[in-house]
Design a protein around this motif. Structure first.
Motif, PDB file in Angstrom:
ATOM      1  N   VAL A   1       0.833  -1.213   0.000  1.00 19.15           N
ATOM      2  CA  VAL A   1       0.000   0.000   0.000  1.00 19.15           C
ATOM      3  C   VAL A   1       0.866   1.262   0.000  1.00 19.15           C
ATOM      4  O   VAL A   1       0.457   2.292  -0.535  1.00 19.15           O
ATOM      5  CB  VAL A   1      -1.023   0.037   1.172  1.00 19.15           C
ATOM      6  CG1 VAL A   1      -1.951  -1.166   1.103  1.00 19.15           C
ATOM      7  CG2 VAL A   1      -0.359   0.152   2.515  1.00 19.15           C
TER       8      VAL A   1
ATOM      9  N   ARG B   1       1.130   2.260  -3.259  1.00 20.61           N
ATOM     10  CA  ARG B   1      -0.177   2.554  -3.843  1.00 20.61           C
ATOM     11  C   ARG B   1      -0.588   1.477  -4.828  1.00 20.61           C
ATOM     12  O   ARG B   1      -1.057   1.752  -5.939  1.00 20.61           O
ATOM     13  CB  ARG B   1      -0.184   3.919  -4.528  1.00 20.61           C
ATOM     14  CG  ARG B   1       0.408   5.006  -3.658  1.00 20.61           C
ATOM     15  CD  ARG B   1      -0.236   6.357  -3.890  1.00 20.61           C
ATOM     16  NE  ARG B   1      -0.151   7.131  -2.660  1.00 20.61           N
ATOM     17  CZ  ARG B   1      -1.178   7.363  -1.861  1.00 20.61           C
ATOM     18  NH1 ARG B   1      -2.379   6.914  -2.164  1.00 20.61           N
ATOM     19  NH2 ARG B   1      -1.019   8.043  -0.747  1.00 20.61           N
ATOM     20  N   GLN B   2      -0.439   0.235  -4.408  1.00 21.81           N
ATOM     21  CA  GLN B   2      -0.835  -0.871  -5.263  1.00 21.81           C
ATOM     22  C   GLN B   2      -2.321  -1.179  -5.102  1.00 21.81           C
ATOM     23  O   GLN B   2      -2.997  -0.607  -4.246  1.00 21.81           O
ATOM     24  CB  GLN B   2       0.002  -2.118  -4.917  1.00 21.81           C
ATOM     25  CG  GLN B   2       1.473  -1.941  -5.254  1.00 21.81           C
ATOM     26  CD  GLN B   2       1.689  -1.762  -6.721  1.00 21.81           C
ATOM     27  OE1 GLN B   2       0.989  -2.332  -7.536  1.00 21.81           O
ATOM     28  NE2 GLN B   2       2.664  -0.941  -7.087  1.00 21.81           N
ATOM     29  N   THR B   3      -2.791  -2.112  -5.923  1.00 26.94           N
ATOM     30  CA  THR B   3      -4.188  -2.536  -5.857  1.00 26.94           C
ATOM     31  C   THR B   3      -4.365  -3.579  -4.752  1.00 26.94           C
ATOM     32  O   THR B   3      -3.396  -4.073  -4.175  1.00 26.94           O
ATOM     33  CB  THR B   3      -4.618  -3.164  -7.191  1.00 26.94           C
ATOM     34  OG1 THR B   3      -3.887  -4.377  -7.354  1.00 26.94           O
ATOM     35  CG2 THR B   3      -4.310  -2.235  -8.348  1.00 26.94           C
TER      36      THR B   3
ATOM     37  N   VAL C   1      -5.440  -6.668  -5.011  1.00 22.65           N
ATOM     38  CA  VAL C   1      -4.939  -7.997  -5.384  1.00 22.65           C
ATOM     39  C   VAL C   1      -3.429  -8.065  -5.188  1.00 22.65           C
ATOM     40  O   VAL C   1      -2.885  -9.044  -4.670  1.00 22.65           O
ATOM     41  CB  VAL C   1      -5.345  -8.333  -6.835  1.00 22.65           C
ATOM     42  CG1 VAL C   1      -4.641  -9.586  -7.309  1.00 22.65           C
ATOM     43  CG2 VAL C   1      -6.848  -8.504  -6.922  1.00 22.65           C
ATOM     44  N   THR C   2      -2.731  -7.028  -5.593  1.00 26.87           N
ATOM     45  CA  THR C   2      -1.284  -6.988  -5.397  1.00 26.87           C
ATOM     46  C   THR C   2      -0.954  -6.991  -3.909  1.00 26.87           C
ATOM     47  O   THR C   2       0.017  -7.634  -3.469  1.00 26.87           O
ATOM     48  CB  THR C   2      -0.703  -5.735  -6.072  1.00 26.87           C
ATOM     49  OG1 THR C   2      -1.054  -5.780  -7.451  1.00 26.87           O
ATOM     50  CG2 THR C   2       0.798  -5.672  -5.928  1.00 26.87           C
TER      51      THR C   2
END
Lengths: 208, 208, 208
Positions: free
Chosen positions: B32, B35-37, B39-40
């Protein structure tokens, strides 16, 4: 899991451990060149020394060889200590590169032979031989964040493929191991040596 | 494959899953922060939470522990969800670092003990203990493209090595596990804690 | 090692090898785009084509599938040769991306089904399905030193998770495999296709 309890082909233990030491030293040198701590140096020595053989064993479905042999980890740690305690200029120059070339050729042959002994077909066995020789150095490079030997046009993986491929072919042709393995290792060593002396490189992709 | 059907040493399941959750949260936070999604974020929680133990098990020649235990994957996903739904400043500060230090020490001891229980010799068993504690974080860092904890002079892998080494020594000396394991874990935790409080670092390589 | 000798679910061999070829071609293309040599191109084709399935098999405690099947390595090398000998603009455009989307969906379903057949619980089996579809590409990206597909907001790992999750749910509900697998694969393929056509992305983390 089809694993025959089989006599694994091996170098005399002394030579086998010497080969692991050469790879471990190259890993430890990568760490001290980055001015790392001793613990990090040990870790790099470990992944470089046993990484390729571990991946081979795990893909075949075996316990990694150094888990069953308490001497391997000791040799790796001693190699790291040796590098840590000596000036890095001792290790410059070509001696280590030639030792690495010999280790590469020998481990590719032994890795192929071990895979064949566990019933792997010739082509995947040769691939596992290349993995044995090259993957330890690749993990070292990925952890260090430097471009892998895989990405350079030098004849490194190619020499590994020559040794592994010849070993698989000679075994399929029933050439006696003493001859087949020796010729396969010498061919890969000679190709890698020629590449170092004359800076031979493979052509890179040009089709557009 | 020499694998004795053996009672694997284990924490009470609740504590074991709590340790995995701490590691999974640290992986999810890394995601995070980039700033990942979601699912990642789950994938980072997974590799960080179970990566080290998986590599240990596979090297010993075992099925990875979380494949046989449906709760582990659930705890990893719940950890990722928790991080995703909460403000990341909740997780700043030292609480998570202290939890990570405790998880590191405990998992290094458990990893060493599991390897010893499967017949691995003391030195490679201690190496596998370090692998259990540290490799999940290394895979997280390689996937994220950031310098690994391995490359920083902080006492992190060193604290892991202290816990794993003491566990192997105490077991070889027949110290009762309740004592040996506790002292080994506390020593590593204390060293890592001291390193965090007083910014202790290992000396880096200086010989020229 | 608890491994039942079990009929592994499989595509008709021709389709299975075609899927591996698609992944291998995507790995070989990554190598030629970096103007690598032929040997490096083969290595990239290998890790991309068989990496995900190998990690799945090893985590379950099995020999990697391509070690037991001499055809897989041959298909991988032929794919690398095909890419090497043809102009790279033949491979541009969307055909390969659509083939990759189909391969992703199908391999996630097959990976989940193989894990379930070896007695893995539904949630870890679905995780192994995602690993089967995605990890080969991740190893390719790490070796190439480029940001992984994992790090992009595109719906790629999400589509994999949809196919793998549906496969696990349908199997738990005793839906006949012919139906359950087909619907699971089509759903993941449709989601990935929609993401390519309409540039759908997942939201990234925003809580502060």
């Amino acid at each position: 899991m089809i694993v025959q309890p089989f006599a694994t082909p091996a170098l005399p233990p002394f030579l086998d451990l010497l080969g692991i030491a050469v790879f471990a030293i190259s890993g430890a040198l990568a760490a001290v060149k980055m001015r790392q701590t001793f613990v990090t140096t040990c870790f790099f020595a470990l992944v470089t020394g046993v990484g390729g053989g571990s991946v081979r064993d795990v893909l075949i479905g075996l316990r990694a060889f150094w888990i069953s042999d308490p001497w391997v980890a000791a040799v790796v740690l001693a190699s790291a200590l040796l590098v840590w305690l000596t000036p890095s200029r001792w290790w410059e120059g070509m001696l280590l590169e030639w030792a690495d070339a010999l280790g590469l050729a020998v481990f590719c042959v032994l890795g192929t032979a071990k895979a064949l002994a566990y019933g792997v077909a010739p082509l995947p066995a040769a691939v596992l031989g290349v993995v044995t020789g090259c993957v330890g150095g690749m993990i070292r490079d990925v952890l260090a964040g430097v471009p892998s030997i895989l990405m350079r046009p030098e004849l490194y993986v190619t020499a590994a493929a020559l040794s592994a491929g010849l070993c698989a072919i000679f075994t399929a042709l029933d050439v006696p191991p003493a001859w087949g393995w020796s010729i396969a290792a010498l061919a890969g060593f000679a190709l890698r040596g020629a590449a170092m002396v004359w800076k031979i490189e493979l052509p890179t992709y040009r089709a557009e």
